[in-house]
Motif scaffolding. Structure first.
Motif, PDB file in Angstrom:
ATOM      1  N   ALA A  22       0.881  -1.155   0.000  1.00  0.00           N
ATOM      2  CA  ALA A  22       0.112   0.108   0.062  1.00  0.00           C
ATOM      3  C   ALA A  22       0.750   1.243   0.125  1.00  0.00           C
ATOM      4  O   ALA A  22       2.031   1.221   0.467  1.00  0.00           O
ATOM      5  CB  ALA A  22      -0.783  -0.048   1.313  1.00  0.00           C
ATOM      6  N   ASP A  23       0.159   2.367  -0.441  1.00  0.00           N
ATOM      7  CA  ASP A  23       1.113   3.759  -0.595  1.00  0.00           C
ATOM      8  C   ASP A  23       0.192   4.738   0.181  1.00  0.00           C
ATOM      9  O   ASP A  23      -0.998   4.782  -0.082  1.00  0.00           O
ATOM     10  CB  ASP A  23       1.177   3.857  -2.286  1.00  0.00           C
ATOM     11  CG  ASP A  23       1.832   5.470  -2.353  1.00  0.00           C
ATOM     12  OD1 ASP A  23       1.207   6.703  -2.092  1.00  0.00           O
ATOM     13  OD2 ASP A  23       3.088   5.373  -2.625  1.00  0.00           O
ATOM     14  N   THR A  24       0.906   5.318   1.060  1.00  0.00           N
ATOM     15  CA  THR A  24       0.391   6.633   1.793  1.00  0.00           C
ATOM     16  C   THR A  24       1.177   7.744   1.695  1.00  0.00           C
ATOM     17  O   THR A  24       2.405   7.502   2.327  1.00  0.00           O
ATOM     18  CB  THR A  24       0.217   5.906   3.483  1.00  0.00           C
ATOM     19  OG1 THR A  24      -0.601   5.023   3.349  1.00  0.00           O
ATOM     20  CG2 THR A  24      -0.219   7.319   4.103  1.00  0.00           C
ATOM     21  N   ALA A  25       0.711   8.655   0.964  1.00  0.00           N
ATOM     22  CA  ALA A  25       1.759   9.755   0.630  1.00  0.00           C
ATOM     23  C   ALA A  25       3.167   9.712   0.211  1.00  0.00           C
ATOM     24  O   ALA A  25       4.199  10.207   0.666  1.00  0.00           O
ATOM     25  CB  ALA A  25       1.677  10.624   2.060  1.00  0.00           C
ATOM     26  N   GLY A  26       3.065   8.641  -0.542  1.00  0.00           N
ATOM     27  CA  GLY A  26       4.385   8.271  -1.149  1.00  0.00           C
ATOM     28  C   GLY A  26       5.208   7.242  -0.496  1.00  0.00           C
ATOM     29  O   GLY A  26       6.429   6.829  -1.176  1.00  0.00           O
ATOM     30  N   VAL A  27       4.967   6.719   0.596  1.00  0.00           N
ATOM     31  CA  VAL A  27       5.501   5.781   1.474  1.00  0.00           C
ATOM     32  C   VAL A  27       4.839   4.563   1.238  1.00  0.00           C
ATOM     33  O   VAL A  27       3.576   4.275   1.369  1.00  0.00           O
ATOM     34  CB  VAL A  27       5.441   6.207   2.918  1.00  0.00           C
ATOM     35  CG1 VAL A  27       6.096   4.950   3.663  1.00  0.00           C
ATOM     36  CG2 VAL A  27       6.053   7.375   3.187  1.00  0.00           C
ATOM     37  N   ARG A  28       5.607   3.580   0.617  1.00  0.00           N
ATOM     38  CA  ARG A  28       4.845   2.038   0.525  1.00  0.00           C
ATOM     39  C   ARG A  28       5.524   1.068   1.468  1.00  0.00           C
ATOM     40  O   ARG A  28       6.499   0.911   2.090  1.00  0.00           O
ATOM     41  CB  ARG A  28       5.603   1.649  -0.685  1.00  0.00           C
ATOM     42  CG  ARG A  28       4.891   2.326  -1.983  1.00  0.00           C
ATOM     43  CD  ARG A  28       5.299   1.906  -3.314  1.00  0.00           C
ATOM     44  NE  ARG A  28       4.537   2.482  -4.310  1.00  0.00           N
ATOM     45  CZ  ARG A  28       4.180   2.168  -5.452  1.00  0.00           C
ATOM     46  NH1 ARG A  28       4.522   0.934  -5.967  1.00  0.00           N
ATOM     47  NH2 ARG A  28       3.313   2.858  -6.241  1.00  0.00           N
ATOM     48  N   ARG A  29       4.232   0.266   2.061  1.00  0.00           N
ATOM     49  CA  ARG A  29       4.582  -0.620   2.965  1.00  0.00           C
ATOM     50  C   ARG A  29       3.638  -1.863   2.737  1.00  0.00           C
ATOM     51  O   ARG A  29       2.887  -1.642   2.090  1.00  0.00           O
ATOM     52  CB  ARG A  29       4.191  -0.131   4.539  1.00  0.00           C
ATOM     53  CG  ARG A  29       3.093   0.324   4.699  1.00  0.00           C
ATOM     54  CD  ARG A  29       2.879   1.140   5.946  1.00  0.00           C
ATOM     55  NE  ARG A  29       3.605   2.168   6.111  1.00  0.00           N
ATOM     56  CZ  ARG A  29       3.351   3.382   6.259  1.00  0.00           C
ATOM     57  NH1 ARG A  29       2.007   3.741   6.426  1.00  0.00           N
ATOM     58  NH2 ARG A  29       4.166   4.529   6.257  1.00  0.00           N
ATOM     59  N   GLN A  30       4.157  -2.836   3.337  1.00  0.00           N
ATOM     60  CA  GLN A  30       3.297  -4.159   3.199  1.00  0.00           C
ATOM     61  C   GLN A  30       2.231  -3.919   4.418  1.00  0.00           C
ATOM     62  O   GLN A  30       2.366  -3.679   5.465  1.00  0.00           O
ATOM     63  CB  GLN A  30       4.221  -5.353   3.437  1.00  0.00           C
ATOM     64  CG  GLN A  30       3.480  -6.619   3.418  1.00  0.00           C
ATOM     65  CD  GLN A  30       4.376  -7.798   3.155  1.00  0.00           C
ATOM     66  OE1 GLN A  30       5.318  -7.912   2.368  1.00  0.00           O
ATOM     67  NE2 GLN A  30       4.575  -8.660   4.542  1.00  0.00           N
ATOM     68  N   ILE A  31       0.848  -4.514   4.060  1.00  0.00           N
ATOM     69  CA  ILE A  31      -0.250  -4.296   4.762  1.00  0.00           C
ATOM     70  C   ILE A  31      -0.923  -5.722   4.832  1.00  0.00           C
ATOM     71  O   ILE A  31      -0.886  -6.586   3.966  1.00  0.00           O
ATOM     72  CB  ILE A  31      -1.291  -3.388   4.603  1.00  0.00           C
ATOM     73  CG1 ILE A  31      -1.744  -3.301   3.350  1.00  0.00           C
ATOM     74  CG2 ILE A  31      -0.387  -1.929   4.673  1.00  0.00           C
ATOM     75  CD1 ILE A  31      -2.817  -2.485   2.993  1.00  0.00           C
ATOM     76  N   ASN A  32      -1.792  -5.832   5.958  1.00  0.00           N
ATOM     77  CA  ASN A  32      -2.400  -7.031   6.025  1.00  0.00           C
ATOM     78  C   ASN A  32      -3.807  -6.816   5.531  1.00  0.00           C
ATOM     79  O   ASN A  32      -4.581  -5.621   5.832  1.00  0.00           O
ATOM     80  CB  ASN A  32      -2.568  -7.762   7.226  1.00  0.00           C
ATOM     81  CG  ASN A  32      -3.332  -8.893   7.449  1.00  0.00           C
ATOM     82  OD1 ASN A  32      -4.468  -9.289   6.929  1.00  0.00           O
ATOM     83  ND2 ASN A  32      -2.722 -10.056   7.909  1.00  0.00           N
TER      84      ASN A  32
END
Length: 89
Positions: A22-32
């Motif tokens: 997922a992307d939030t304000a240009g930061v991508r991270r793995q989510i459940n």
């Protein structure tokens, strides 16, 4: 108090494990995304959808307008916090 952050799902990482990128304000991270995908459901339908994210778990799907309003409000909060600390917004 709980804080939900809007995030846009950009890819499914592991459908069996219920993991997405997922992307939030240009930061991508793995989510459940397990809470959003019914047993045997098609997780690929979530790609490009906006979700409300809390501690790494997608809690619900939201529309882009709601996501935009929430992100704008969070930006205002950040700006006010920076001003209180004597910095530039």
């Amino acid at each position: 108090m709980c804080l939900g952050i809007p995030a846009r799902i950009v890819a499914i990482v592991d459908a069996d494990a219920g993991l997405a990128l997922a992307d939030t304000a240009g930061v991508r991270r793995q989510i459940n995304i397990g809470l959003l995908v019914a047993e045997g459901g098609d997780s690929s339908a979530l790609v490009e959808q906006w979700v409300l994210l809390h501690v790494g778990f997608a809690m619900t799907v939201i529309d882009q307008a709601e996501a935009s309003r929430s992100l704008a409000l969070l930006a205002q909060i950040d700006s006010l916090a920076q001003m209180e600390e004597g910095g530039e917004p």
